[in-house]
Design a protein around this motif. Structure first.
Motif, PDB file in Angstrom:
ATOM      1  N   PHE A 309      27.738 -56.302  90.880  1.00 54.22           N
ATOM      2  CA  PHE A 309      26.496 -55.954  90.179  1.00 54.22           C
ATOM      3  C   PHE A 309      26.487 -56.370  88.701  1.00 54.22           C
ATOM      4  CE2 PHE A 309      25.948 -53.267  93.904  1.00 54.22           C
ATOM      5  CZ  PHE A 309      24.575 -53.378  94.140  1.00 54.22           C
ATOM      6  N   THR A 310      27.412 -57.255  88.300  1.00 57.11           N
ATOM      7  CA  THR A 310      27.468 -57.681  86.887  1.00 57.11           C
ATOM      8  C   THR A 310      26.110 -58.166  86.385  1.00 57.11           C
ATOM      9  OG1 THR A 310      29.736 -58.376  87.248  1.00 57.11           O
ATOM     10  CG2 THR A 310      28.678 -59.222  85.263  1.00 57.11           C
ATOM     11  N   ASN A 311      25.369 -58.856  87.245  1.00 59.09           N
ATOM     12  CA  ASN A 311      24.088 -59.426  86.819  1.00 59.09           C
ATOM     13  C   ASN A 311      22.893 -58.528  87.099  1.00 59.09           C
ATOM     14  OD1 ASN A 311      25.116 -61.741  85.709  1.00 59.09           O
ATOM     15  ND2 ASN A 311      25.051 -62.879  87.630  1.00 59.09           N
ATOM     16  N   GLN A 312      23.097 -57.467  87.881  1.00 58.63           N
ATOM     17  CA  GLN A 312      21.982 -56.564  88.217  1.00 58.63           C
ATOM     18  C   GLN A 312      22.424 -55.110  88.067  1.00 58.63           C
ATOM     19  OE1 GLN A 312      22.743 -59.158  90.546  1.00 58.63           O
ATOM     20  NE2 GLN A 312      21.005 -60.457  89.995  1.00 58.63           N
ATOM     21  N   LEU A 315      20.461 -52.024  89.464  1.00 57.95           N
ATOM     22  CA  LEU A 315      20.276 -51.803  90.900  1.00 57.95           C
ATOM     23  C   LEU A 315      21.404 -50.983  91.512  1.00 57.95           C
ATOM     24  CD1 LEU A 315      19.076 -55.324  92.178  1.00 57.95           C
ATOM     25  CD2 LEU A 315      17.681 -53.353  91.524  1.00 57.95           C
ATOM     26  N   ALA A 316      22.471 -50.774  90.757  1.00 57.81           N
ATOM     27  CA  ALA A 316      23.675 -50.180  91.352  1.00 57.81           C
ATOM     28  C   ALA A 316      23.406 -48.792  91.939  1.00 57.81           C
ATOM     29  CB  ALA A 316      24.787 -50.110  90.308  1.00 57.81           C
ATOM     30  N   GLN A 317      22.701 -47.954  91.182  1.00 62.85           N
ATOM     31  CA  GLN A 317      22.478 -46.589  91.689  1.00 62.85           C
ATOM     32  C   GLN A 317      21.691 -46.595  93.001  1.00 62.85           C
ATOM     33  OE1 GLN A 317      21.258 -46.275  87.744  1.00 62.85           O
ATOM     34  NE2 GLN A 317      21.840 -44.133  87.548  1.00 62.85           N
ATOM     35  N   THR A 318      20.670 -47.463  93.086  1.00 61.43           N
ATOM     36  CA  THR A 318      19.866 -47.551  94.312  1.00 61.43           C
ATOM     37  C   THR A 318      20.776 -47.861  95.507  1.00 61.43           C
ATOM     38  OG1 THR A 318      18.103 -48.526  92.978  1.00 61.43           O
ATOM     39  CG2 THR A 318      17.859 -48.680  95.355  1.00 61.43           C
ATOM     40  N   PHE A 319      21.692 -48.821  95.325  1.00 64.01           N
ATOM     41  CA  PHE A 319      22.528 -49.246  96.456  1.00 64.01           C
ATOM     42  C   PHE A 319      23.620 -48.243  96.799  1.00 64.01           C
ATOM     43  CE2 PHE A 319      20.200 -53.063  95.759  1.00 64.01           C
ATOM     44  CZ  PHE A 319      20.003 -53.529  97.053  1.00 64.01           C
ATOM     45  N   PHE A 332      31.459 -51.853  95.406  1.00 63.08           N
ATOM     46  CA  PHE A 332      30.587 -52.435  94.394  1.00 63.08           C
ATOM     47  C   PHE A 332      31.373 -52.654  93.104  1.00 63.08           C
ATOM     48  CE2 PHE A 332      26.787 -50.094  96.509  1.00 63.08           C
ATOM     49  CZ  PHE A 332      26.693 -51.096  97.472  1.00 63.08           C
ATOM     50  N   SER A 333      31.419 -53.901  92.661  1.00 61.73           N
ATOM     51  CA  SER A 333      32.156 -54.212  91.435  1.00 61.73           C
ATOM     52  C   SER A 333      31.167 -54.578  90.319  1.00 61.73           C
ATOM     53  CB  SER A 333      33.124 -55.369  91.702  1.00 61.73           C
ATOM     54  OG  SER A 333      32.393 -56.472  92.187  1.00 61.73           O
ATOM     55  N   GLY A 334      31.706 -54.896  89.146  1.00 58.38           N
ATOM     56  CA  GLY A 334      30.849 -55.310  88.023  1.00 58.38           C
ATOM     57  C   GLY A 334      30.054 -54.167  87.426  1.00 58.38           C
ATOM     58  N   LEU A 335      30.601 -52.952  87.541  1.00 57.47           N
ATOM     59  CA  LEU A 335      29.838 -51.783  87.087  1.00 57.47           C
ATOM     60  C   LEU A 335      30.266 -51.267  85.714  1.00 57.47           C
ATOM     61  CD1 LEU A 335      29.800 -49.751  90.463  1.00 57.47           C
ATOM     62  CD2 LEU A 335      28.182 -51.472  89.661  1.00 57.47           C
TER      63      LEU A 335
END
Ligand code: S3P
Ligand code: PEP
Length: 434
Positions: A309-312, A315-319, A332-335
């Motif tokens: 999720f580095t670029n988004q 959106l992390a919480q939704t997913f 999920f990485s990039g957080l």
């Protein structure tokens, strides 16, 4: 009988209070999900685009119309700040407003104190302040070193080349880029470390160039802006793809769903448009029409999801919430940037998902994992929102699984999506005061 007429007067009363933004707001609401969703939802426009358009227009000293400005808190504070230019500017919880205005005030005549909520005073800004200072800006910390509030005195910035880390917040980079065209020698930024939230940098470049600037990448980590003034062009601001993500989540969790979302486009400037591709793996298909997208629930769904999720980051919480509710294991990485947003979103997700019976694991401050581990959920879960709009909106879809799910401080949604609860009612959800 139409959906709206079926609502009780108590529901209407609560709804009115929730969106009123006054002192006497509903402390907790209870959600009941419909059996199916068939609705057209006009989402708010993108606050990221609104706040860039406003800064660019101000730097151009133009009054070109900006159509479809959002009435969300983050955009309202920006409009107010630029209109009034008061000695003390309070941008509340708006990260973009704090960062973009810091650069804007540095090149604008006058002295201003810029401040925000208690949480804003904990969100770091040293990288941006250091960069602006090395261009020649006059900025002092009015509270803790490295954090807002800031005392800024506008001056001519004489330097044009700086280097700054790209791995903390892209908003620092966007803030600097946008003032580039009004600097005497333009700007050359060298970004060090990993570049996070990159689509937001590209969004800034696209909006600048649409408005007559000449700005772009000239190397993998080098950005250049020519000293060429803005020529603002009027335009209509598209709907917010981050806000759309909550409707994708509803669609994924409803047995039957058809949703129309106007003003969303496949070739959007927003990086969060990627939500469509990600949700195709969770059983929601997207059809692009000229003026709207249509979401349809299909049956195919993956068993596990790995994503960076580095670029988004938004959106992390939704997913996290949707995948767990669908029983999809995830990594999920990039957080890493989630810790410095409206709240520490990693900690908030772990705590609130436990109330729903899902045990998440954090790794290295940047990864969240759910490998299927469960615990006993709270009998009547009440989700805390931590002054974070996305906690409220991302957890709302849990009402499909937890009848009568409660959300605390629901008015937090006004940061980006003031009509969120009203739109839920339009789509057939029942909302009552708990
Ligand atoms: O530039 C923007 O409009 C934004 C950039 C992102 O922040 P970071 O760059 O701090 O990740 C994002 O999370 C935020 O909601 C909006
Ligand atoms: C992180 C967010 O906003 P900001 O950083 O602009 O406060 C967000 O809207 O999720």
């Amino acid at each position: 009988m139409p959906e709206t007429e079926r609502r009780t007067s108590k529901e209407f009363f609560i709804f009115a209070k929730v969106i009123s933004r006054d002192e006497d707001m509903t402390k907790r609401i209870q959600l009941t999900a419909p059996n199916q969703i068939q609705a057209t939802i006009q989402l708010p426009s993108s606050k990221s685009i609104c706040n860039r358009a406003l800064i660019i227009r101000a730097l151009a000293q133009s009054h070109a119309p900006i159509e479809n400005l959002s009435d969300c808190d983050d955009t309202r504070v920006m409009v107010k700040a630029l209109q009034e230019m008061k000695p003390v500017i309070d941008i509340m919880a708006a990260g973009t407003a704090m960062r973009f205005l810091t650069a804007y005030l540095s090149v604008t005549e006058g002295s201003h104190l810029i401040t925000g909520t208690e949480r804003m005073k904990q969100r770091p800004i040293r990288i941006l302040v250091d960069a602006l200072r090395s261009l020649g800006a006059q900025i002092e910390y009015a509270g803790n070193e490295g954090f807002p509030p800031l005392k800024i005195t506008g001056t001519e910035l004489t330097q044009s080349e700086i280097s700054l880390p790209g791995n903390v917040s892209s908003q620092y980079i966007s803030a600097l880029l946008m003032i580039g065209p009004v600097l005497k020698k333009g700007l050359r930024l060298t970004l060090t470390g990993e570049i996070i939230s990159r689509p937001y940098i590209d969004l800034t470049l696209q909006l600048m160039n649409r408005n007559g600037a000449d700005a772009g990448w000239t190397g993998p980590n080098i950005l250049e802006v020519k000293p060429q003034p803005y020529q603002p062009t009027p335009y209509y601001i598209e709907s917010d793809w981050s806000a759309a993500s909550y409707w994708y989540a509803f669609a994924a969790l409803t047995p039957r769903a058809t949703l129309r979302l106007p003003d969303l486009y496949q070739d959007s400037l927003q990086g969060d448009a990627r939500v469509a591709e990600l949700f195709s793996r969770l059983g929601v298909s997207t059809t692009y029409h000229e003026k709207y997208v249509e979401l349809t629930r299909t049956s195919a769904c993956v068993e596990e999801l790995t994503n960076d999720f580095t670029n988004q980051p938004d959106l992390a919480q939704t997913f996290v919430v949707t995948c767990a509710l669908l029983g999809i294991r995830f990594r999920f990485s990039g957080l890493q940037s989630l810790k410095i947003k409206e709240t520490d979103r990693m900690a908030a997700l772990i705590k609130e998902m436990k109330k729903l019976g899902y045990l998440l694991r954090e790794e290295a401050g940047s990864v969240l994992i759910w490998d299927g581990e469960r615990c006993e959920p709270d009998a009547c879960p009440a989700i805390d929102t931590y002054e974070d709009h996305r906690m409220a909106m991302a957890f709302a879809p849990a009402c499909f699984k937890f009848k009568g799910l409660q959300i605390n401080e629901p008015q937090v949604v006004s940061k980006s999506y003031p009509d969120f609860w009203k739109d839920l009612q339009t789509a057939g959800f029942q909302i009552t005061e708990a």
